[in-house]
Design an enzyme around this catalytic site. Structure first.
Site, PDB file in Angstrom:
ATOM      1  N   CYS A 289       0.820  -1.224   0.000  1.00 44.08           N
ATOM      2  CA  CYS A 289       0.000   0.000   0.000  1.00 44.08           C
ATOM      3  C   CYS A 289       0.845   1.261   0.000  1.00 44.08           C
ATOM      4  O   CYS A 289       0.309   2.364  -0.120  1.00 44.08           O
ATOM      5  CB  CYS A 289      -0.929  -0.005   1.206  1.00 44.08           C
ATOM      6  SG  CYS A 289      -1.856  -1.537   1.343  1.00 44.08           S
TER       7      CYS A 289
ATOM      8  N   CYS B 241     -12.970   0.503   9.024  1.00 47.73           N
ATOM      9  CA  CYS B 241     -12.170  -0.096   7.946  1.00 47.73           C
ATOM     10  C   CYS B 241     -12.304   0.713   6.658  1.00 47.73           C
ATOM     11  O   CYS B 241     -13.402   1.132   6.299  1.00 47.73           O
ATOM     12  CB  CYS B 241     -12.653  -1.519   7.677  1.00 47.73           C
ATOM     13  SG  CYS B 241     -12.787  -2.523   9.174  1.00 47.73           S
TER      14      CYS B 241
ATOM     15  N   LYS C 251      -9.684   5.895   4.815  1.00 51.96           N
ATOM     16  CA  LYS C 251     -10.927   5.465   5.459  1.00 51.96           C
ATOM     17  C   LYS C 251     -12.180   5.857   4.663  1.00 51.96           C
ATOM     18  O   LYS C 251     -13.120   5.083   4.553  1.00 51.96           O
ATOM     19  CB  LYS C 251     -10.963   6.088   6.868  1.00 51.96           C
ATOM     20  CG  LYS C 251     -12.230   5.892   7.648  1.00 51.96           C
ATOM     21  CD  LYS C 251     -12.476   4.426   7.892  1.00 51.96           C
ATOM     22  CE  LYS C 251     -13.948   4.186   8.186  1.00 51.96           C
ATOM     23  NZ  LYS C 251     -14.763   4.126   6.966  1.00 51.96           N
TER      24      LYS C 251
ATOM     25  N   HIS D  23      -9.149   3.699  -0.766  1.00 48.90           N
ATOM     26  CA  HIS D  23      -7.796   3.139  -0.718  1.00 48.90           C
ATOM     27  C   HIS D  23      -7.526   2.189  -1.889  1.00 48.90           C
ATOM     28  O   HIS D  23      -7.585   0.978  -1.734  1.00 48.90           O
ATOM     29  CB  HIS D  23      -7.596   2.420   0.614  1.00 48.90           C
ATOM     30  CG  HIS D  23      -6.223   1.865   0.820  1.00 48.90           C
ATOM     31  ND1 HIS D  23      -5.096   2.387   0.217  1.00 48.90           N
ATOM     32  CD2 HIS D  23      -5.779   0.810   1.572  1.00 48.90           C
ATOM     33  CE1 HIS D  23      -4.044   1.687   0.581  1.00 48.90           C
ATOM     34  NE2 HIS D  23      -4.421   0.725   1.393  1.00 48.90           N
TER      35      HIS D  23
END
Lengths: 386, 386
Positions: free
Chosen positions: B85, B208, B330, B334
């Site tokens: 990431c 998440c 969030k 992402h």
């Protein structure tokens, strides 16, 4: 302009090896550190770029973190670079630029691949994923297939024949037979090559590089720092990187790689040398035809002229421009992501007069490394010199 | 020392998007080029670093070549960077070092990911491969699981509770509701977050980040060249990269990321700023607990102090140090490899006073971007300023 030196370079043997990818990389890093004349500890390395296609999925994401960990490089910035078979050629360029920028004094470029623990089908998958997906891989075209098409076209345009390819293979095996790090240590004859089974016409068994395990590493340092570690640095005199269309059918020519030409021009311009100054080269010969085309694209021979040059012995040890004294991908072996810095390992030794007996290129002061990703979509070229 | 500027930055919307990965990247590159004040053509870009985990395998190897092709970047050197990431945070560092070296005058850093076309199981696979394989992924530990463990430990050490996490989520959704590029545009309440279904205790649904598609790009230029393209450059004042052990159980602490601390120190040292000088930050909040820990590791709060800071409104728009004004991972979303340069896109706008109404951080002159790979094995931090 800041000068950048290679102060160490080392590798594992290439071949079907028992170790896993992490252990191989740790071995290569240790070999590179040990090759530094004054001896270097892992803690001196400030940042590292690690090339890997990631074959086999033992650690597909964040691979650099895990590879670095086992090589005692953890905590520093680690980058995984993936440009197919040119991964560590590009990692080397990244490390070069980082040192040149002044932000990093000592950088490591390396690569690793573990392939021989995969089944045949799994190997074909991991080799295939670097080919273009839509038009090539999913249509069934393998890298052997692509290079078979390229060879056929070269035959038609320039009258090249299977014996011209065989001569490349014979030279590669001869050089590799004198290289303890090589995958293949066995000499072959023209007849062996000519009578070997077909893989993808006109390419037969000895026209194709093997599937190898292996890892490699090179340590780069700024000029100022380099003098602390060695009295015999090898300078990175020029670096070039370029790209071409991924699908071969979309390119202008099948018998020339545009990315090679562009990357080589950039590297030689930066180095201030012409191709005539280069006295030893490691070129990307994943298939024998690829060496002929590389010689033509790099300017060692005119288009269609590399076969004659090879037949005349000019690319052999003792010839005008020895090519792939290591044995090349063809016989030294080809652990994808490790290949680019593997070429640097060979040239580092050649330029410092440390190559194995029987394949030394004597008096070479300028060397060239040519690393290709896939069938030519990416290419990194470096000019090294003493 | 050569100064490096960001002269353009642009991105696609993040979310479940119809386009494929290549088209998304082309759109982001075009947006970045268009954002350059004087308008820039793709041919001005000399080299590019492209972050991608490569989710989905539409082009697993040599991905940079194919992504660049559709964005009209082909023929230049293209590097694929994969650090989970943090892929494009590291791509940004590579581009920064390249421009700083003087070898490249105009570089592009970007990232892309296409995830929502995968089935749930396939998504879990591609998210999982960046976790440690041996101890974590193959034992069934997902990223939600890792961060659930981290949150539990943080609760125990510092008395953090679920409501502290909920406040991070509420702020993220509030900011994202004003960001047209965000995946989630809906505000939520503390009660929504508290009553949402559990994912991995103590993390519930709104703790998440989502699985997003998206692509991002930033254009970096040397000081000399930057002035040709804009009167309002954003300077890269500092860059840091660091690594930690991949498997979380091997680390010293579960409630702090060593790589964040080290990378931040390096970036701030280079920039010559302290954390008190930073007036806006985009931090890697893949889970709400990750934002709290990032604030503590970066030094915005003491260990265990980020929950109070958040409850006091210091991290909201108008607070002492607005954090994730974009909505963060969030709520902005992402898309793994695109996230790092996505943070730069947000800060580029914030520092130039071009952020969307209702979430502007007024008068900010120093900004920080914090991008983490996996559960903290890799980290890149950049300090930007005007």
């Amino acid at each position: 302009v800041a000068k950048v030196a290679v102060v160490g370079a080392g590798q594992t043997r290439f071949g079907a090896l028992p170790s896993g990818g992490r252990a191989l990389f740790a071995e290569a890093v240790q070999a590179a550190l040990s090759s530094v004349d004054k001896g270097m500890a892992p803690g001196e390395v400030e940042e590292a770029w690690i090339g890997s296609v990631g074959t086999g999925g033992w650690q597909l994401g964040n691979l650099a973190a895990l590879a670095g960990e086992e090589a005692a490089l953890s905590s520093i910035g680690l980058h995984r670079v993936e440009n197919a078979c040119a991964s560590s050629g590009f990692a080397f360029r990244d490390a070069y630029l980082a040192v040149k920028s002044g932000a990093v004094q000592v950088a490591l470029a390396g690569g690793l691949e573990k392939m021989t623990d995969l089944s045949g089908a799994h190997q074909r998958y991991w080799l295939g994923v670097s080919g273009e997906t839509e038009w090539e891989r999913l249509a069934g075209l393998t890298f052997g297939g692509v290079y078979g098409l390229i060879a056929s076209r070269h035959f038609r345009e320039f009258g090249t024949g299977r014996e011209d390819l065989a001569r490349v293979a014979v030279k590669a095996h001869r050089n590799a037979s004198k290289n303890p790090a090589a995958h293949f240590r066995k000499e072959i004859s023209i007849e062996d090559a000519m009578t070997a089974p077909a893989v993808s016409e006109p390419l037969h068994l000895y026209d194709c590089c093997p599937v190898s395990d292996g890892a490699t590493a090179a340590i780069l340092a700024s000029e100022e720092v380099a003098r602390k570690w060695t009295d015999s640095p090898v300078w990175v005199r020029g670096s070039g990187a370029a790209t071409d269309l991924l699908a071969v059918h979309q390119r202008e020519s099948l018998t020339s790689l545009g990315a090679t030409k562009k990357a080589a021009r950039a590297a030689m311009r930066e180095a201030g040398v012409s191709v005539r100054d280069v006295k030893v080269a490691e070129v990307h010969d994943c298939f024998t035809i690829a060496e002929l085309i590389a010689l033509e694209d790099l300017g060692f021979a005119p288009a269609g002229g590399a076969a004659k040059m090879t037949a005349d012995g000019e690319t052999g040890i003792g010839g005008r421009i020895p090519v792939n004294p290591s044995g090349g991908l063809k016989a030294k072996g080809h652990p994808l992501g490790a290949t680019g810095t593997g070429q640097v390992c060979e040239l580092f030794k050649q330029l410092r007069g440390q190559a194995d007996k029987g394949r030394e290129v004597k008096g070479a002061e300028v060397a060239l490394a040519h690393n290709v990703g896939g069938s030519g979509a990416t290419c990194a070229v470096h000019v090294l010199g003493i």
